[in-house]
Every structure is written in structure tokens, then in C-alpha cells.
Design a protein around this motif. Structure first.
Motif, short mmCIF file in Angstrom:
data_model
loop_
_atom_site.label_atom_id
_atom_site.label_comp_id
_atom_site.label_asym_id
_atom_site.label_seq_id
_atom_site.Cartn_x
_atom_site.Cartn_y
_atom_site.Cartn_z
N ILE A 1 0.85 -1.19 0.00
CA ILE A 1 0.00 0.00 0.00
C ILE A 1 0.89 1.23 0.00
CG2 ILE A 1 -1.80 1.28 1.22
CD1 ILE A 1 -2.60 -1.34 2.57
N ASP A 2 0.66 2.14 -0.96
CA ASP A 2 1.42 3.38 -1.03
C ASP A 2 0.49 4.51 -1.44
OD1 ASP A 2 4.49 2.65 -0.83
OD2 ASP A 2 3.56 1.11 -2.10
N GLU A 3 0.63 5.66 -0.80
CA GLU A 3 -0.14 6.84 -1.19
C GLU A 3 0.62 7.55 -2.32
OE1 GLU A 3 -2.66 10.40 1.03
OE2 GLU A 3 -0.76 9.71 1.92
N ILE A 4 0.02 7.58 -3.51
CA ILE A 4 0.71 8.16 -4.67
C ILE A 4 0.29 9.60 -4.93
CG2 ILE A 4 1.07 5.92 -5.75
CD1 ILE A 4 -1.29 6.94 -7.71
N ALA A 5 -0.80 10.03 -4.33
CA ALA A 5 -1.27 11.42 -4.37
C ALA A 5 -2.14 11.59 -3.14
CB ALA A 5 -2.05 11.71 -5.65
N LEU B 1 -2.58 -0.07 -4.43
CA LEU B 1 -2.53 -1.39 -3.82
C LEU B 1 -1.87 -2.30 -4.85
CD1 LEU B 1 -6.24 -1.47 -2.61
CD2 LEU B 1 -4.28 -0.37 -1.50
N SER B 2 -0.70 -2.80 -4.58
CA SER B 2 0.11 -3.45 -5.61
C SER B 2 0.53 -4.85 -5.19
CB SER B 2 1.36 -2.62 -5.91
OG SER B 2 2.13 -3.21 -6.93
N THR B 3 0.25 -5.82 -6.06
CA THR B 3 0.64 -7.21 -5.83
C THR B 3 1.51 -7.66 -6.99
OG1 THR B 3 -1.52 -7.58 -4.77
CG2 THR B 3 -0.21 -9.53 -5.34
N CYS B 4 2.72 -8.09 -6.70
CA CYS B 4 3.62 -8.58 -7.74
C CYS B 4 3.48 -10.10 -7.85
CB CYS B 4 5.07 -8.22 -7.43
SG CYS B 4 6.24 -8.78 -8.70
N VAL B 5 3.33 -10.57 -9.09
CA VAL B 5 3.26 -12.02 -9.36
C VAL B 5 4.55 -12.40 -10.07
CG1 VAL B 5 1.96 -13.86 -10.47
CG2 VAL B 5 0.75 -11.88 -9.52
N PRO B 6 5.50 -13.01 -9.37
CA PRO B 6 6.81 -13.28 -9.97
C PRO B 6 6.78 -14.31 -11.08
CG PRO B 6 6.68 -14.22 -7.77
CD PRO B 6 5.46 -13.38 -7.94
N ASP B 7 5.74 -15.15 -11.12
CA ASP B 7 5.67 -16.20 -12.13
C ASP B 7 5.29 -15.68 -13.51
OD1 ASP B 7 6.35 -18.04 -10.21
OD2 ASP B 7 4.28 -18.65 -9.81
N ILE B 8 4.83 -14.44 -13.59
CA ILE B 8 4.49 -13.85 -14.88
C ILE B 8 5.70 -13.08 -15.39
CG2 ILE B 8 3.00 -12.22 -16.10
CD1 ILE B 8 0.80 -12.87 -14.14
N ALA B 9 6.14 -13.40 -16.59
CA ALA B 9 7.30 -12.75 -17.22
C ALA B 9 8.53 -12.78 -16.33
CB ALA B 9 6.96 -11.32 -17.62
N PRO B 10 8.91 -13.96 -15.80
CA PRO B 10 10.11 -14.03 -14.96
C PRO B 10 11.36 -13.71 -15.78
CG PRO B 10 9.35 -16.24 -15.54
CD PRO B 10 8.31 -15.28 -16.05
N PRO B 11 12.41 -13.23 -15.14
CA PRO B 11 12.54 -13.01 -13.69
C PRO B 11 11.99 -11.67 -13.21
CG PRO B 11 14.59 -12.46 -14.76
CD PRO B 11 13.68 -12.94 -15.86
N PHE C 1 0.67 2.20 -20.70
CA PHE C 1 2.02 2.21 -20.12
C PHE C 1 2.36 0.90 -19.41
CE2 PHE C 1 0.86 6.76 -20.09
CZ PHE C 1 1.90 7.31 -20.81
N THR C 2 1.66 -0.18 -19.70
CA THR C 2 1.97 -1.48 -19.09
C THR C 2 3.46 -1.80 -19.22
OG1 THR C 2 -0.21 -2.48 -19.30
CG2 THR C 2 1.67 -3.97 -19.43
N GLN C 3 4.06 -2.28 -18.12
CA GLN C 3 5.48 -2.65 -18.13
C GLN C 3 5.74 -3.76 -17.13
OE1 GLN C 3 7.71 0.83 -15.90
NE2 GLN C 3 6.05 1.62 -17.18
N LEU C 4 6.89 -4.38 -17.27
CA LEU C 4 7.29 -5.49 -16.40
C LEU C 4 7.93 -4.97 -15.13
CD1 LEU C 4 8.96 -7.86 -19.03
CD2 LEU C 4 6.55 -7.73 -18.37
N GLY C 5 8.09 -5.88 -14.17
CA GLY C 5 8.88 -5.58 -12.98
C GLY C 5 8.08 -5.07 -11.81
N ASP C 6 8.76 -5.06 -10.67
CA ASP C 6 8.16 -4.61 -9.41
C ASP C 6 8.99 -3.44 -8.90
OD1 ASP C 6 6.62 -4.43 -7.14
OD2 ASP C 6 7.67 -6.04 -6.08
N GLY C 7 8.85 -2.31 -9.55
CA GLY C 7 9.64 -1.13 -9.21
C GLY C 7 9.03 -0.34 -8.07
N PRO C 8 9.42 0.93 -7.94
CA PRO C 8 8.89 1.77 -6.87
C PRO C 8 7.42 2.07 -7.10
CG PRO C 8 10.15 3.09 -8.41
CD PRO C 8 10.38 1.65 -8.81
N ALA C 9 6.72 2.44 -6.03
CA ALA C 9 5.31 2.80 -6.16
C ALA C 9 5.12 4.03 -7.01
CB ALA C 9 4.71 3.00 -4.78
N LEU C 10 6.05 4.98 -6.90
CA LEU C 10 5.95 6.26 -7.61
C LEU C 10 7.32 6.61 -8.16
CD1 LEU C 10 3.93 8.61 -8.20
CD2 LEU C 10 4.82 9.72 -6.15
N THR C 11 7.38 6.96 -9.43
CA THR C 11 8.64 7.29 -10.06
C THR C 11 8.53 8.60 -10.81
OG1 THR C 11 10.36 6.48 -11.58
CG2 THR C 11 8.09 6.01 -12.17
#
Length: 248
Positions: free
Chosen positions: A5-9, A15-25, A162-172
């Protein structure tokens, strides 16, 4: 899996859930956005199997039964797979979506009748917050596609744009266009058509200060420039596809 959970504004939570099995690594994130107000709104529900995670995350911010509005980009499992589970736990909640989505899918698939939103129609959430619905048919895919713009914070809830891979920061504040181009090259998930650039540039005209991505980090900065650059790339792709087909 866990849901971050991150406040972006101000008053808007990712609310972000990373699924590592999709497009690994790299993995792949599924994001929902909770907009607080007198009538709280959830943009995207997540798939049914992810419902317990998302519900528990929402419960850390407000009682789930207080949820008033449920919206999403288009009719697809990761956007709205658990909409009926949410309708069951939030008795006052109402699904709101564009006319195409409601007439084609939601009038039948939702356990309570949805509210049909016209292009450009707003919902007043109270507390100084108002969201505007914008039709984006086939952008990036789905006949019924649309986005929401939260006016007070200047946040565009982008759906699959803007769909992209990875589990980066909540806000960039970094580049979100290059990773989106790479994901398009990998998945080919967009419905290429000659109107893509025009539709996305219409969103750029809002000059959003935040871009809330369903798959990837949210972005703080010049949203108009990012949207325009994405529109340019889709124009290039659509033009190349038409040329290859011997059209135009």
C-alpha cells in the motif's frame, strides 16, 4: 504474495501485488487504486483469486463495507474479476462504467445493475474529490475501454496504458515510456488502429500530474509529455502495420 500500500497522491492509494511467475525473472504487478472521499472509489478490483489480498489491503485504509464506487478500465479478469465479491461485502457499492461495457457485459455479469457513465461524465466523491470518466475504445484494447481522471490531484487512472514489467517503486519520476514500448514489443497487447494517437493525445490535453498505471509504477511529472510520446509510438506502430498490409 503480498499487497503493498502506497499513497501516490493526496488521498489516492496504490494497492500493488507482484506475481513473480508472470514474465520471470522481472515479474508483473497488478495494481488497484483506492480514492478516498465521502464516497470512496476503487479503480480495478483485481482477479477473483486475488480478492482476499486486495480486501485486506483496503481494510487497512477503511472498512471495506464503506466502499461506494467500483470502476475499472474494461471488462477483463484483472480489472474486474472480483467485482461481485466486492458488491457482496460493500452493500452500498455501485459499479460505474461506460455504456458499451455496461450493455455488452456488466448488465448481465454484475450482481447489481451498474451505473452507465457517458463520456466526460463526473462522479462527485465528496470531500473536494471528483472523477471524470473518459471513453477510450480499443485503447489500448477492449471495445469498452475507458479511464478515470481525478480532478483535484490531477491523477489519470490509466488502466493498461504504459503497461510494463517488474516490481519497481510505487511512484517514479523516471521514464515510463521506454519500458511500456518494451512491454508492447514483448506482449503485443494493444489493438493497433489509426485512432490510437488521437485518443491518447486527448488524454494528454488534461495535463495530468500523476499517471496511475495498472501494471507498473505510478508516475509523477509531465503526464502530457509521457502520453504524447506514447501516442507517437502507437502512431508509428499503426502506420507500420497499415504499410505492411498495403493500406494507405
Amino acid at each position: 504474495m503480498e499487497t503493498r500500500i502506497d499513497e501516490i497522491a493526496d488521498g489516492i492509494y496504490r494497492l500493488s501485488t507482484c506475481v513473480p511467475d508472470i514474465a520471470p525473472p522481472a515479474g508483473f504487478t497488478f495494481n488497484q487504486f483506492l480514492v478516498l472521499g465521502d464516497e470512496p472509489l476503487l479503480f480495478h478490483t483485481g482477479p477473483r483469486r486475488m480478492f482476499p489480498l486486495v480486501r485486506d489491503a483496503v481494510a487497512r485504509l477503511l472498512p471495506p463495507e464503506r466502499l461506494r464506487w467500483i470502476t475499472f478500465g474494461h471488462y477483463e479478469a484483472d480489472e474486474c474479476g472480483s467485482m461481485n465479491e466486492w458488491l457482496a461485502v460493500a452493500p452500498q457499492a455501485e459499479i460505474a462504467h461506460g455504456q458499451t461495457g455496461c450493455l455488452v457485459s456488466l448488465n448481465d455479469m454484475a450482481d447489481r445493475a451498474p451505473r452507465i457513465l457517458a463520456d466526460g461524465e463526473t462522479i462527485d466523491l465528496g470531500g473536494g474529490r471528483r472523477v471524470r470518466y473518459l471513453d477510450t475504445p480499443h485503447i489500448p484494447h477492449g471495445w469498452d475501454a475507458g479511464v478515470l481522471y481525478e480532478e483535484a490531484s490531477g491523477t489519470l487512472l490509466c488502466g493498461d496504458l504504459f503497461t510494463q514489467l517488474g516490481d519497481g517503486p510505487a511512484l517514479t519520476e523516471g521514464d515510463i515510456v521506454g519500458p511500456a514500448i518494451a512491454a508492447e514489443d514483448m506482449f503485443g497487447y494493444s489493438s493497433l488502429n489509426p485512432g490510437m494517437g488521437t485518443t491518447i493525445r486527448r488524454l494528454a490535453g488534461l495535463a495530468p500530474r500523476r499517471l496511475a498505471l495498472m501494471h507498473g509504477p505510478s508516475y509523477a511529472g509531465d503526464g502530457a509529455a509521457a502520453l504524447t510520446a506514447l501516442a507517437d509510438d502507437y502512431d508509428r506502430r499503426a502506420g507500420a502495420a497499415l504499410a505492411e498490409a498495403g493500406i494507405g
